[in-house]
Motif scaffolding. Structure first.
Motif, mmCIF file in Angstrom:
data_model
loop_
_atom_site.group_PDB
_atom_site.id
_atom_site.type_symbol
_atom_site.label_atom_id
_atom_site.label_comp_id
_atom_site.label_asym_id
_atom_site.label_seq_id
_atom_site.Cartn_x
_atom_site.Cartn_y
_atom_site.Cartn_z
ATOM 1 N N SER A 127 6.599 -9.618 -5.054
ATOM 2 C CA SER A 127 6.850 -8.415 -4.141
ATOM 3 C C SER A 127 7.716 -7.320 -4.689
ATOM 4 O O SER A 127 7.446 -6.242 -4.420
ATOM 5 C CB SER A 127 7.397 -9.087 -2.641
ATOM 6 O OG SER A 127 6.515 -9.786 -2.034
ATOM 7 N N ILE A 160 4.903 0.690 -6.349
ATOM 8 C CA ILE A 160 4.824 1.613 -5.119
ATOM 9 C C ILE A 160 5.742 2.828 -5.180
ATOM 10 O O ILE A 160 5.350 4.151 -4.669
ATOM 11 C CB ILE A 160 4.880 0.922 -3.701
ATOM 12 C CG1 ILE A 160 3.517 -0.008 -3.716
ATOM 13 C CG2 ILE A 160 5.005 1.863 -2.715
ATOM 14 C CD1 ILE A 160 3.755 -1.179 -2.655
ATOM 15 N N ASN A 161 7.094 2.596 -5.503
ATOM 16 C CA ASN A 161 8.144 3.661 -5.470
ATOM 17 C C ASN A 161 7.841 4.485 -6.443
ATOM 18 O O ASN A 161 8.196 5.533 -6.274
ATOM 19 C CB ASN A 161 9.384 2.800 -5.376
ATOM 20 C CG ASN A 161 9.767 2.081 -4.141
ATOM 21 O OD1 ASN A 161 9.380 2.173 -3.285
ATOM 22 N ND2 ASN A 161 10.797 1.107 -4.134
ATOM 23 N N GLU A 205 -1.911 -0.626 1.934
ATOM 24 C CA GLU A 205 -1.090 -0.341 3.149
ATOM 25 C C GLU A 205 0.022 0.598 2.854
ATOM 26 O O GLU A 205 0.321 1.524 3.481
ATOM 27 C CB GLU A 205 -0.625 -1.524 3.623
ATOM 28 C CG GLU A 205 -1.581 -2.346 4.560
ATOM 29 C CD GLU A 205 -1.020 -3.729 5.094
ATOM 30 O OE1 GLU A 205 0.233 -3.989 4.953
ATOM 31 O OE2 GLU A 205 -1.885 -4.617 5.407
ATOM 32 N N ALA A 206 0.559 0.438 1.654
ATOM 33 C CA ALA A 206 1.664 1.387 1.222
ATOM 34 C C ALA A 206 1.341 2.762 0.624
ATOM 35 O O ALA A 206 2.076 3.666 0.815
ATOM 36 C CB ALA A 206 2.356 0.552 0.092
ATOM 37 N N THR A 208 -1.616 -5.283 0.175
ATOM 38 C CA THR A 208 -0.156 -4.676 0.222
ATOM 39 C C THR A 208 0.075 -3.175 -0.385
ATOM 40 O O THR A 208 0.518 -2.327 0.229
ATOM 41 C CB THR A 208 0.858 -5.672 -0.603
ATOM 42 O OG1 THR A 208 0.794 -7.106 -0.103
ATOM 43 C CG2 THR A 208 2.151 -5.301 -0.679
ATOM 44 N N TYR A 209 -0.815 -3.028 -1.625
ATOM 45 C CA TYR A 209 -0.839 -1.761 -2.369
ATOM 46 C C TYR A 209 -1.432 -0.930 -1.354
ATOM 47 O O TYR A 209 -1.017 0.337 -1.057
ATOM 48 C CB TYR A 209 -1.472 -1.748 -3.618
ATOM 49 C CG TYR A 209 -0.692 -2.214 -4.987
ATOM 50 C CD1 TYR A 209 0.191 -1.579 -5.159
ATOM 51 C CD2 TYR A 209 -1.275 -3.429 -5.497
ATOM 52 C CE1 TYR A 209 0.801 -1.893 -6.283
ATOM 53 C CE2 TYR A 209 -0.538 -3.832 -6.814
ATOM 54 C CZ TYR A 209 0.495 -3.000 -6.930
ATOM 55 O OH TYR A 209 1.450 -3.330 -8.123
ATOM 56 N N ARG A 269 5.388 6.918 -5.117
ATOM 57 C CA ARG A 269 5.619 7.503 -3.978
ATOM 58 C C ARG A 269 6.483 8.906 -4.624
ATOM 59 O O ARG A 269 6.324 10.019 -3.955
ATOM 60 C CB ARG A 269 6.393 7.030 -2.948
ATOM 61 C CG ARG A 269 5.524 6.051 -2.007
ATOM 62 C CD ARG A 269 6.440 5.060 -1.360
ATOM 63 N NE ARG A 269 5.574 4.430 -0.224
ATOM 64 C CZ ARG A 269 6.178 3.288 0.600
ATOM 65 N NH1 ARG A 269 7.142 2.896 0.338
ATOM 66 N NH2 ARG A 269 5.156 3.050 1.358
ATOM 67 N N ASN A 289 6.389 -3.557 -5.101
ATOM 68 C CA ASN A 289 7.525 -2.239 -4.481
ATOM 69 C C ASN A 289 7.906 -1.411 -5.524
ATOM 70 O O ASN A 289 7.863 -0.323 -5.441
ATOM 71 C CB ASN A 289 8.597 -3.067 -3.817
ATOM 72 C CG ASN A 289 8.203 -3.779 -2.332
ATOM 73 O OD1 ASN A 289 7.205 -3.403 -1.976
ATOM 74 N ND2 ASN A 289 8.853 -4.526 -2.088
#
Length: 376
Positions: A357, A364-365, A263-264, A260-261, A368, A361
Motif C-alpha cells: 500500500s 498516487i501522490n 478510486e484515488a 485502489t488506483y 496528484r 500511495n
C-alpha cells in the motif's frame, strides 16, 4: 511488473531436474491439457514464446504470400512481425479510443480484397469485443486469430477470453501474470490445426523427445515438411502448472490493486484510467493512464516526475506503424488517429502481486502533485 514466484515453483523445477527429463515431455503435455481446460479450448499446443505460437497459428491457418492480415498498430511489434514471417502483408488497423482494441468497425475500414485473417489483440488484458468481429469476418471468410498474450485470466461475456476465436495465442513472458520465464501457447478447437502445430514446433518430425526416451528402438525419423524449433521444456511447463493453479488468486489481487488506483485517481481532471468494458472483465496485466490536455503535465513530464521519485512506470504500447521496420510498408488507407493518440498519451503504472500500500500511495501522490504543481 514483477512475477510472483515462490517455493512451489522451485520444488516443481527441482522435481523435473531430478527426473532427468528436462526437454519437452510429460510436464508439457500436462500443462497443455490443464491450460486448454482452463481456457475452454479443445486443444492447446505449448511453444517457446507467444511470437512462435502466433507464427504457427498463421501457418496452420494457411496464411502466406499474397495475403493481407489486419493487425492493430497499437501492439507489441511481434504481432506484425509474425505476419511478415509467413510472407503476408500486415495491414494496420485503428482501435477503439477507450479500450485500445480493434473493433468490427475499424476492421471494416481496413479491409482489402486480399484480407485473409485478422489478429485481434486484447490490449493490456482488456478483452476485445469478439462477437461483432466474428460476424464480420465470417461473412467474408476471414480467419480470426486472437492475440491474447496479455489476457490470461480476463473474461469475455462470462467466459475466458479467446473462446470464440478460430485460434488464439498466449504469452508466459515474465511481463505477464502467468509466467514460465519464456514460453507461449496456441489454443484452438480444430484438431487438424492443433496436430499440425504440434508437428511444426518440432521440425515436423514423427518423433518427439519423449518417444525417443521411451522406446529402446525408435522408428526411423521422418520430417514431412519444413518445420521449426519452437518447443517448450518440461522445466518451463512445471512452473506453468503451478502458476496456472494460482491464476485466480493472481487476477483477484491485480484487480484489487487496480481498484485502489482507480478510486484515488478517477476524480483528477485530465486523467483517464483504463477500466473494464461493459462486456467483460480485465486481468489488468497493464494498468494504463491516458494523460489528456487538461492535466497539469504532459505524459512525458509525468513519466519523468515518477522516475525522479524512484518509481518505474513505462510508456504505453507504441504504434508499430511508426517503427523504422514498418515505415516503408504500405499499411492500407485506414486512419490511425486513435492509435497515435493512445501511443502518445498513455503510460503504464506499477502493478505486481507483492506491491504494498505504501508503494501504491507513493505513485498516487506523485500523480496528484503533477496534476496540481506546488506554487501553481
Amino acid at each position: 511488473m514483477k512475477p510472483w514466484l515462490g517455493q512451489e515453483e522451485a520444488r516443481a523445477l527441482a522435481e523435473v531436474v531430478f527426473s532427468g527429463c528436462v526437454t519437452q515431455g510429460p510436464k508439457v503435455k500436462e500443462f497443455e491439457d490443464k491450460f486448454a481446460a482452463a481456457q475452454g479450448a479443445r486443444f492447446a499446443v505449448a511453444t517457446s514464446s507467444c511470437t512462435t505460437a502466433l507464427h504457427l497459428a498463421l501457418v496452420v491457418a494457411g496464411i502466406g504470400p499474397g495475403d493481407d492480415v489486419i493487425v492493430p498498430s497499437l501492439s507489441f511489434i511481434a504481432t506484425a512481425n509474425a505476419v511478415t514471417y509467413v510472407g503476408a502483408r500486415p495491414v494496420f488497423c485503428d482501435i477503439d479510443p477507450i479500450t485500445g482494441n480493434l473493433t468490427a468497425e475499424t476492421i471494416h475500414a481496413a479491409l482489402t480484397l486480399d484480407t485473409r485473417a485478422v489478429i485481434a489483440v486484447d490490449q493490456g488484458g482488456v478483452p476485445v469485443d469478439l462477437d461483432p468481429i466474428r460476424r464480420l469476418c465470417d461473412r467474408h471468410g476471414i480467419t480470426v486469430i486472437e492475440d491474447a498474450a496479455c489476457a490470461v485470466g480476463s473474461q469475455y461475456k462470462g467466459k475466458p477470453v479467446a473462446a470464440g476465436a478460430h485460434i488464439a495465442v498466449w504469452s508466459f513472458h515474465p511481463s505477464q501474470i502467468l509466467t514460465t520465464g519464456e514460453g507461449g501457447m496456441l489454443t484452438t478447437d480444430r484438431a487438424d490445426w492443433a496436430a499440425r502445430a504440434r508437428a511444426l514446433r518440432g521440425h515436423s518430425s514423427n518423433l518427439t523427445a519423449l518417444s525417443r526416451e521411451e522406446l529402446f528402438l525408435s522408428p526411423r525419423e521422418v520430417c514431412l515438411e519444413i518445420g521449426f524449433d519452437y518447443r517448450m521444456t518440461d522445466l518451463q511447463a512445471a512452473v506453468g502448472i503451478i502458476q496456472l493453479r494460482r491464476l485466480p488468486e493472481m487476477v483477484e489481487r491485480r484487480r484489487k490493486i487496480a481498484s485502489t488506483y482507480m478510486e484515488a485517481l478517477c476524480g483528477i481532471k485530465g486523467l483517464r484510467i483504463v477500466a473494464d468494458p461493459p462486456y467483460g472483465s480485465s486481468n489488468f496485466q497493464s494498468l494504463w493512464l491516458e494523460v489528456l490536455p487538461g492535466f497539469g503535465s504532459t505524459c512525458e513530464t509525468l513519466l519523468e516526475r515518477l522516475a525522479d521519485a524512484g518509481i518505474t512506470a513505462r510508456r504505453g504500447s507504441y504504434a508499430a506503424h511508426r517503427q523504422p521496420a514498418y515505415r516503408w510498408r504500405d499499411s492500407g488507407n485506414a486512419s490511425l488517429q486513435n492509435t497515435e493518440r493512445l501511443s502518445d498519451r498513455t503510460l503504464v503504472l506499477p502493478v505486481f502481486h507483492e506491491i504494498d500500500s505504501a508503494s501504491i500511495n507513493r505513485v498516487i501522490n506523485v500523480i496528484r502533485n503533477a496534476a496540481h504543481p506546488v506554487g501553481v
